[in-house]
Write an enzyme that holds these catalytic residues in place. Structure first.
Site, PDB file in Angstrom:
ATOM      1  N   PRO A 225      31.390  33.122  -8.343  1.00 18.28           N
ATOM      2  CA  PRO A 225      31.472  33.720  -9.688  1.00 18.28           C
ATOM      3  C   PRO A 225      31.982  33.044 -10.948  1.00 18.28           C
ATOM      4  CG  PRO A 225      33.132  34.484  -8.002  1.00 18.28           C
ATOM      5  CD  PRO A 225      32.246  33.310  -7.481  1.00 18.28           C
ATOM      6  N   ASP A 248      21.144  28.743 -14.756  1.00 18.43           N
ATOM      7  CA  ASP A 248      21.212  30.003 -15.896  1.00 18.43           C
ATOM      8  C   ASP A 248      22.568  30.473 -16.252  1.00 18.43           C
ATOM      9  OD1 ASP A 248      21.933  31.922 -13.670  1.00 18.43           O
ATOM     10  OD2 ASP A 248      19.813  31.950 -13.095  1.00 18.43           O
ATOM     11  N   LYS A 270      18.708  33.689 -18.602  1.00 16.09           N
ATOM     12  CA  LYS A 270      18.189  34.963 -18.914  1.00 16.09           C
ATOM     13  C   LYS A 270      19.420  35.914 -19.718  1.00 16.09           C
ATOM     14  CE  LYS A 270      16.470  35.384 -14.972  1.00 16.09           C
ATOM     15  NZ  LYS A 270      16.232  36.128 -13.560  1.00 16.09           N
ATOM     16  N   ASP A 303      26.120  34.582  -5.329  1.00 14.17           N
ATOM     17  CA  ASP A 303      25.147  34.062  -3.986  1.00 14.17           C
ATOM     18  C   ASP A 303      23.652  34.503  -4.508  1.00 14.17           C
ATOM     19  OD1 ASP A 303      25.396  34.060  -0.792  1.00 14.17           O
ATOM     20  OD2 ASP A 303      23.550  35.314  -1.615  1.00 14.17           O
ATOM     21  N   THR A 331      29.880  35.807  -3.726  1.00 18.52           N
ATOM     22  CA  THR A 331      29.225  36.676  -4.606  1.00 18.52           C
ATOM     23  C   THR A 331      30.329  37.459  -5.549  1.00 18.52           C
ATOM     24  OG1 THR A 331      27.908  38.612  -4.604  1.00 18.52           O
ATOM     25  CG2 THR A 331      29.186  38.747  -2.905  1.00 18.52           C
ATOM     26  N   ALA A 332      29.670  37.790  -6.487  1.00 15.93           N
ATOM     27  CA  ALA A 332      30.789  38.544  -7.588  1.00 15.93           C
ATOM     28  C   ALA A 332      31.708  39.663  -6.900  1.00 15.93           C
ATOM     29  CB  ALA A 332      30.123  39.149  -8.549  1.00 15.93           C
ATOM     30  N   MET A 383      25.938  44.587 -12.491  1.00 15.90           N
ATOM     31  CA  MET A 383      25.052  44.889 -13.611  1.00 15.90           C
ATOM     32  C   MET A 383      25.282  46.435 -14.168  1.00 15.90           C
ATOM     33  SD  MET A 383      21.647  43.056 -12.321  1.00 15.90           S
ATOM     34  CE  MET A 383      21.921  43.588 -10.519  1.00 15.90           C
TER      35      MET A 383
HETATM   36  N1  SAH Z   1      24.070  36.666  -7.557  1.00 22.22           N
HETATM   37  C1  SAH Z   1      25.021  37.205  -8.179  1.00 22.22           C
HETATM   38  C2  SAH Z   1      24.861  38.507  -8.922  1.00 22.22           C
HETATM   39  C3  SAH Z   1      23.850  38.377  -9.963  1.00 22.22           C
HETATM   40  S1  SAH Z   1      23.688  39.889 -10.587  1.00 22.22           S
HETATM   41  C4  SAH Z   1      26.132  37.535  -7.216  1.00 22.22           C
HETATM   42  O1  SAH Z   1      26.154  37.237  -6.152  1.00 22.22           O
HETATM   43  O2  SAH Z   1      27.378  37.332  -7.811  1.00 22.22           O
HETATM   44  C5  SAH Z   1      24.753  39.727 -12.136  1.00 22.22           C
HETATM   45  C6  SAH Z   1      26.032  40.546 -12.107  1.00 22.22           C
HETATM   46  O3  SAH Z   1      26.849  40.309 -11.205  1.00 22.22           O
HETATM   47  C7  SAH Z   1      26.517  40.911 -13.355  1.00 22.22           C
HETATM   48  O4  SAH Z   1      25.941  42.060 -14.306  1.00 22.22           O
HETATM   49  C8  SAH Z   1      27.885  41.453 -13.019  1.00 22.22           C
HETATM   50  O5  SAH Z   1      27.920  42.565 -12.563  1.00 22.22           O
HETATM   51  C9  SAH Z   1      28.064  40.488 -11.714  1.00 22.22           C
HETATM   52  N2  SAH Z   1      28.835  39.462 -11.981  1.00 22.22           N
HETATM   53  C10 SAH Z   1      28.585  37.944 -11.731  1.00 22.22           C
HETATM   54  N3  SAH Z   1      29.502  37.065 -12.000  1.00 22.22           N
HETATM   55  C11 SAH Z   1      30.625  38.213 -12.221  1.00 22.22           C
HETATM   56  C12 SAH Z   1      31.762  37.827 -12.606  1.00 22.22           C
HETATM   57  N4  SAH Z   1      32.215  36.502 -12.765  1.00 22.22           N
HETATM   58  N5  SAH Z   1      32.820  38.771 -13.089  1.00 22.22           N
HETATM   59  C13 SAH Z   1      32.126  40.143 -12.970  1.00 22.22           C
HETATM   60  N6  SAH Z   1      31.069  40.373 -12.548  1.00 22.22           N
HETATM   61  C14 SAH Z   1      30.312  39.224 -12.274  1.00 22.22           C
END
Ligand code: SAH
Length: 484
Positions: A225, A248, A270, A303, A331-332, A383
């Site tokens: 994250p 990205d 993006k 992830d 993952t976040a 998101m």
């Molecule tokens: N594949 C990524 C998610 C991608 S979708 C994963 O597994 O985390 C993108 C969304 O992930 C963002 O809109 C937000 O809601 C979340 N996100 C990703 N990184 C983040 C972070 N450091 N802090 C808070 N939300 C995060």
């Protein structure tokens, strides 16, 4: 260089250890690992050494040290708690020209024990010549974490084919090139992924074909994250192998910087409403680069298989038979939850957790709200920032309590990490004028309540902005107003 590092063959050779306590035990363990026969001289033994003696793994000579104990020895260690005895052993060993080590007495050592990274048959020895043992340990730990455990077995595998490679390739240069390509290529990757038969089959094939492996490959890597420390060892290893890094917006610069300096970097970021590279173009780009024989690290935030379109990106590779690997990332949801002190599940509050997209399709939030509006589960919306208001309202409309705690985690795990806490009814109102930045994650459920007592991480700017939830449980009522 104060000491010359050499590796001593001690198999079936007799080594003397004077002393039977825990310090002696550590050295005995090492000597036994090297296959030595260990002779222990001590009036009494500590439990560890006593056990080894009882099992016949060492020979115990009860009593005090005499020079006869040195007979036929290859190496001597003194580890008693008497400086006098230690010095005596040292002198007598030196008189006989035997290598001797007095534990923790650098002045009384003709050799020292290095810190060891053991990937037998690969062994790495590190020493600071006695100047800074803690530093050597830190270095050792770094190496431990960056060298996969399977390297030993890999060394064994290639060791079995050394002679065959020598017969097949006439010059030293050709052999070196072959081994470099093999150990940086598919054979090593297959081995490290646990596919030993496949690795051996490829190795044999490459020897027969008379060329190493220089094929391209794609690593779809979850970068976590934000905090670079949350990268996995495997992610780091593959990233450092890559010829090209495709990344990205969600991947922080600090992680892209971990790639080799000469690696090419391609940004395919993006932004919302600004798709700089359509998904199909990214897939094609990965395929093209790999077809050119490049090792491609495709870095994705969090992830790759959690709202990451990772599946879509590798479909084309699978169709075209281009080798790829997928490395999971934090993952976040789990990253933000951990760094915010919000356990996603908890025996008292939530028995399940759901990861949900808060992204609209054709302008609509197309979700099964009745399923989401359940008690005793935690909801994590990815998101969801743009639609925060609607998400909260829908959940209440479908039956969740308006005072159910909810938290918005902004740029979780990064130096800008902030947590905003409220309830389904007021979170939006609380944050709407604060300019909360993307990426942000919404966590909904009773577990959010735990943030107040369990939060531990704060961004560089001196802390999270916290609005305590309005607690409905009497015992936990606090009346802290907003803390900026
Ligand atoms: N594949 C990524 C998610 C991608 S979708 C994963 O597994 O985390 C993108 C969304 O992930 C963002 O809109 C937000 O809601 C979340 N996100 C990703 N990184 C983040 C972070 N450091 N802090 C808070 N939300 C995060």
């Amino acid at each position: 260089m104060k000491h010359l590092p050499i590796f001593m063959h001690l198999e079936n050779r007799t080594c003397l250890v004077v002393g039977g306590g825990t310090v002696a035990l550590r050295k005995i363990d090492l000597l036994l690992k090297a296959g030595a026969r260990v002779r222990v001289v001590a009036p009494r033994l500590g439990t560890g050494v006593a056990e080894l003696a009882a099992n016949g793994r060492v020979t115990h000579y009860p009593g005090v040290f005499t020079t006869q104990h040195l007979d036929n020895c290859a190496l001597v260690v003194a580890a008693t708690d008497s400086p006098l005895v230690n010095r005596w052993v040292y002198q007598k060993a030196c008189e006989r020209g035997l290598p001797v080590n007095v534990v923790d007495e650098p002045g009384l050592c003709s050799f020292i024990f290095p810190a060891i990274v053991d990937r037998a048959p690969v062994t790495i020895a590190i020493s600071s010549g006695g100047a800074a043992p803690v530093l050597t340990r830190i270095l050792r730990n770094r190496l431990e974490s960056s060298i996969p455990a399977a390297y030993g077995r890999l060394a064994e595998l290639v060791g079995r084919y050394r002679a065959a490679v020598k017969r097949r390739f006439g010059t030293i240069r050709a052999r070196r090139l072959f081994w470099e390509q093999t150990l940086e290529g598919h054979v090593a990757e297959a081995a490290l992924a646990g596919h030993w038969h496949e690795a051996e089959r490829m190795l044999k094939h490459q020897i027969e074909a008379g060329n190493g492996d220089s094929g391209g490959e794609v690593y779809l890597i979850g970068a976590g994250p934000g905090d670079p420390d949350l990268l996995t060892f495997k992610a780091l290893r593959l990233l450092q192998k890559a010829d090209v890094v495709v990344y990205d917006r969600l991947v922080p610069e600090a992680i892209v910087d971990l790639a080799r300096r000469e690696a090419e970097r391609v940004y395919v970021g993006k932004r919302r409403n600004d798709h700089s590279l359509p998904q199909s173009d990214i897939s094609q780009l990965l395929a093209d680069l790999a077809t050119q024989g490049k090792k491609v690290a495709r870095l994705k935030g969090g992830d790759p298989f959690v709202f990451g379109r990772g599946g879509e990106e590798i479909t084309l590779l699978a169709e075209q038979g281009i080798p790829f690997q997928v490395v999971p990332g934090i993952t976040a949801a789990t990253g933000c939850a951990a760094y915010s002190g919000i356990p996603l599940t908890h025996r008292d509050y939530a028995q399940s957790v759901r990861f949900v997209t808060g992204h609209t399709r054709n302008g609509r939030l197309d979700l099964d709200w009745a399923q989401l509006a359940r008690e005793r589960q935690t909801l994590v919306f990815y998101m969801g920032l743009t639609n925060l208001n609607e998400i909260c309202a829908k959940l209440v409309e479908h039956g969740l309590r308006a005072d159910l705690p909810a938290a918005l985690v902004e740029q979780g795990t990064t130096p800008n990490h902030r947590v905003y806490v409220g309830s389904l009814s007021d979170l939006y109102e609380k944050v709407k004028h604060l300019g909360v930045a993307s990426p942000s994650l919404l966590i909904v459920g009773e577990v959010v309540r735990l943030h107040e007592s369990l939060h531990w991480f704060s961004g560089e700017e001196g802390g999270a902005e916290v609005f305590p939830p309005q607690c409905h449980r009497r015992d936990r009522v606090t009346d802290r107003s907003e803390v900026a």
